[in-house]
Design a protein around this motif. Sequence first.
Motif, PDB file in Angstrom:
ATOM      1  N   TYR A 111       0.503  -0.969   0.165  1.00  0.00           N
ATOM      2  CA  TYR A 111      -0.023   0.274  -0.078  1.00  0.00           C
ATOM      3  C   TYR A 111       0.345   1.402  -0.559  1.00  0.00           C
ATOM      4  CZ  TYR A 111      -3.304  -3.518   1.182  1.00  0.00           C
ATOM      5  OH  TYR A 111      -4.148  -4.946   1.336  1.00  0.00           O
ATOM      6  N   SER A 112       2.368   1.500  -0.553  1.00  0.00           N
ATOM      7  CA  SER A 112       2.836   1.826  -0.472  1.00  0.00           C
ATOM      8  C   SER A 112       2.741   3.272  -0.899  1.00  0.00           C
ATOM      9  CB  SER A 112       4.309   1.929  -1.105  1.00  0.00           C
ATOM     10  OG  SER A 112       5.030   1.265   0.322  1.00  0.00           O
ATOM     11  N   ALA A 113       2.108   3.168  -2.123  1.00  0.00           N
ATOM     12  CA  ALA A 113       1.472   4.604  -2.837  1.00  0.00           C
ATOM     13  C   ALA A 113       0.525   5.424  -2.386  1.00  0.00           C
ATOM     14  CB  ALA A 113       1.577   4.169  -4.651  1.00  0.00           C
ATOM     15  N   ARG A 114      -0.190   3.777  -1.850  1.00  0.00           N
ATOM     16  CA  ARG A 114      -2.276   4.916  -1.499  1.00  0.00           C
ATOM     17  C   ARG A 114      -1.123   5.278   0.001  1.00  0.00           C
ATOM     18  NH1 ARG A 114      -5.154  -0.836  -2.391  1.00  0.00           N
ATOM     19  NH2 ARG A 114      -3.508  -1.481  -4.123  1.00  0.00           N
ATOM     20  N   SER A 139      19.968  -0.868  -5.230  1.00  0.00           N
ATOM     21  CA  SER A 139      18.670  -0.605  -5.144  1.00  0.00           C
ATOM     22  C   SER A 139      17.626  -1.543  -5.410  1.00  0.00           C
ATOM     23  CB  SER A 139      18.208   0.817  -6.452  1.00  0.00           C
ATOM     24  OG  SER A 139      17.374   0.213  -7.326  1.00  0.00           O
ATOM     25  N   HIS A 140      16.812  -1.834  -4.681  1.00  0.00           N
ATOM     26  CA  HIS A 140      15.982  -3.185  -4.887  1.00  0.00           C
ATOM     27  C   HIS A 140      15.500  -3.188  -6.076  1.00  0.00           C
ATOM     28  CE1 HIS A 140      14.046   0.817  -4.522  1.00  0.00           C
ATOM     29  NE2 HIS A 140      12.549   0.203  -4.408  1.00  0.00           N
ATOM     30  N   ARG A 141      15.341  -2.265  -7.245  1.00  0.00           N
ATOM     31  CA  ARG A 141      15.274  -2.208  -8.102  1.00  0.00           C
ATOM     32  C   ARG A 141      15.780  -2.677  -9.353  1.00  0.00           C
ATOM     33  NH1 ARG A 141      12.828   1.856  -7.959  1.00  0.00           N
ATOM     34  NH2 ARG A 141      10.766   1.021  -7.628  1.00  0.00           N
ATOM     35  N   PHE A 157      12.501  10.391  -4.524  1.00  0.00           N
ATOM     36  CA  PHE A 157      10.905  10.027  -4.825  1.00  0.00           C
ATOM     37  C   PHE A 157      10.608   9.420  -3.254  1.00  0.00           C
ATOM     38  CE2 PHE A 157      10.121   5.905  -6.463  1.00  0.00           C
ATOM     39  CZ  PHE A 157      10.847   5.361  -6.965  1.00  0.00           C
ATOM     40  N   GLY A 158       9.287   8.922  -3.588  1.00  0.00           N
ATOM     41  CA  GLY A 158       8.687   8.836  -2.161  1.00  0.00           C
ATOM     42  C   GLY A 158       9.390   8.621  -1.132  1.00  0.00           C
ATOM     43  N   TYR A 159       9.810   7.236  -0.732  1.00  0.00           N
ATOM     44  CA  TYR A 159       9.782   7.582   0.699  1.00  0.00           C
ATOM     45  C   TYR A 159      12.053   7.408   0.623  1.00  0.00           C
ATOM     46  CZ  TYR A 159       5.566   5.292   0.816  1.00  0.00           C
ATOM     47  OH  TYR A 159       3.290   5.211   1.443  1.00  0.00           O
ATOM     48  N   ASP A 160      12.078   7.415   0.041  1.00  0.00           N
ATOM     49  CA  ASP A 160      13.608   7.531  -0.511  1.00  0.00           C
ATOM     50  C   ASP A 160      14.546   8.958   0.700  1.00  0.00           C
ATOM     51  OD1 ASP A 160      14.345   6.334  -2.388  1.00  0.00           O
ATOM     52  OD2 ASP A 160      14.165   7.657  -3.935  1.00  0.00           O
ATOM     53  N   PRO A 161      13.678  10.053   0.773  1.00  0.00           N
ATOM     54  CA  PRO A 161      14.250  10.741   2.263  1.00  0.00           C
ATOM     55  C   PRO A 161      14.395  10.284   3.634  1.00  0.00           C
ATOM     56  CG  PRO A 161      12.885  12.326   0.897  1.00  0.00           C
ATOM     57  CD  PRO A 161      12.384  10.523   0.526  1.00  0.00           C
ATOM     58  N   ALA A 199      24.570   5.914  -7.771  1.00  0.00           N
ATOM     59  CA  ALA A 199      24.268   4.800  -5.747  1.00  0.00           C
ATOM     60  C   ALA A 199      23.526   4.543  -5.638  1.00  0.00           C
ATOM     61  CB  ALA A 199      25.235   5.635  -4.984  1.00  0.00           C
ATOM     62  N   LYS A 200      22.455   4.818  -5.542  1.00  0.00           N
ATOM     63  CA  LYS A 200      21.512   3.961  -5.527  1.00  0.00           C
ATOM     64  C   LYS A 200      20.672   3.132  -6.819  1.00  0.00           C
ATOM     65  CE  LYS A 200      16.120   4.664  -5.156  1.00  0.00           C
ATOM     66  NZ  LYS A 200      15.489   5.387  -5.529  1.00  0.00           N
ATOM     67  N   ASP A 201      21.191   3.463  -7.676  1.00  0.00           N
ATOM     68  CA  ASP A 201      20.661   2.226  -9.087  1.00  0.00           C
ATOM     69  C   ASP A 201      21.149   1.087  -8.652  1.00  0.00           C
ATOM     70  OD1 ASP A 201      18.829   3.238  -9.424  1.00  0.00           O
ATOM     71  OD2 ASP A 201      19.882   4.805 -11.809  1.00  0.00           O
TER      72      ASP A 201
HETATM   73  P1  IMP Z   1       4.287   0.876  -7.870  1.00  0.00           P
HETATM   74  O1  IMP Z   1       5.272   0.003  -6.994  1.00  0.00           O
HETATM   75  O2  IMP Z   1       3.876   2.140  -8.504  1.00  0.00           O
HETATM   76  O3  IMP Z   1       2.618  -0.112  -7.004  1.00  0.00           O
HETATM   77  O4  IMP Z   1       4.210   1.847  -6.212  1.00  0.00           O
HETATM   78  C1  IMP Z   1       5.235   2.228  -5.214  1.00  0.00           C
HETATM   79  C2  IMP Z   1       5.640   3.119  -4.611  1.00  0.00           C
HETATM   80  O5  IMP Z   1       6.630   2.711  -3.567  1.00  0.00           O
HETATM   81  C3  IMP Z   1       5.743   4.079  -4.854  1.00  0.00           C
HETATM   82  O6  IMP Z   1       4.363   4.812  -4.978  1.00  0.00           O
HETATM   83  C4  IMP Z   1       7.699   5.063  -3.939  1.00  0.00           C
HETATM   84  O7  IMP Z   1       6.331   5.885  -3.396  1.00  0.00           O
HETATM   85  C5  IMP Z   1       7.292   3.527  -3.227  1.00  0.00           C
HETATM   86  N1  IMP Z   1       8.501   3.085  -3.655  1.00  0.00           N
HETATM   87  C6  IMP Z   1       9.384   2.029  -4.818  1.00  0.00           C
HETATM   88  N2  IMP Z   1      10.252   2.065  -4.894  1.00  0.00           N
HETATM   89  C7  IMP Z   1      10.410   3.358  -4.130  1.00  0.00           C
HETATM   90  C8  IMP Z   1      12.318   3.896  -3.984  1.00  0.00           C
HETATM   91  O8  IMP Z   1      13.001   3.239  -4.819  1.00  0.00           O
HETATM   92  N3  IMP Z   1      12.117   4.861  -3.355  1.00  0.00           N
HETATM   93  C9  IMP Z   1      11.080   5.222  -2.666  1.00  0.00           C
HETATM   94  N4  IMP Z   1      10.277   4.821  -2.930  1.00  0.00           N
HETATM   95  C10 IMP Z   1       9.862   4.083  -3.294  1.00  0.00           C
END
Ligand code: IMP
Length: 199
Positions: free
Chosen positions: A90-93, A185-187, A158-162, A180-182
């Motif tokens: 639910y991170s985006a929500r 990162s999980h991705r 972006f998102g929760y990065d800070p 450096a993040k890339d």
């Molecule tokens: P979705 O995968 O598009 O459903 O959303 C994933 C949500 O998780 C995003 O809105 C981000 O805020 C958060 N998120 C995923 N990956 C990252 C990241 O690398 N940095 C910060 N937030 C992340």
Amino acid sequence: MSLSLEPGLRLVAATHNPGKARELAALLEGRFDVVSAAALNLAEPEEPETTFVGNAIVKARAAADASGLIALADDSGLCVAGLDGAPGIYSARWAGPNKDFSHAINLVEARLADTESDDIRAWFVCALAVAWPKGPVVAVEGRVDGSLTFPGRGKLGFGYDPIFIPEGGSLTFGEMDPLAKDAISHRARAFAALKAALF
Ligand code: IMP
């Protein structure tokens, strides 16, 4: 059918977010001809599952079956140990309709304060799924462990990065150079797993 992806193949990126389609194409290093689900006018599926992998599979399956093309989908988010893994899928929500991540970050901080837990461990997860039309699906997951810090620091991500400091580091993802993040990162880890499985 061979479960491998030959260079030049046309793939559909199962996302309606043009930024994400570009990001997926970039991560595939220009190896494929990537078209987005939005460009093909495919319906956006619900995300009914309870896991990142489950949601990535649902999105890839729906796009592959509707388009007749091999589809790639992702699902990602932040899991906080002291919140039993929330916000997780639910991170985006948690950012609300305005996608306000300062709101989402405040919510994480407030919920943690409510638990009176001092467990600040957290991890990002990225699931990737590749589905063949009416055929098999391959799914992988990447994860990066770390801890949270409040208030957030850095404007680079972006998102929760800070608020996220990866294990062994002192900078937040928001303060780190994107390259450096890339690298950790999980991705990136999910893509490495996907490459090992399919390329
Ligand atoms: P979705 O995968 O598009 O459903 O959303 C994933 C949500 O998780 C995003 O809105 C981000 O805020 C958060 N998120 C995923 N990956 C990252 C990241 O690398 N940095 C910060 N937030 C992340």
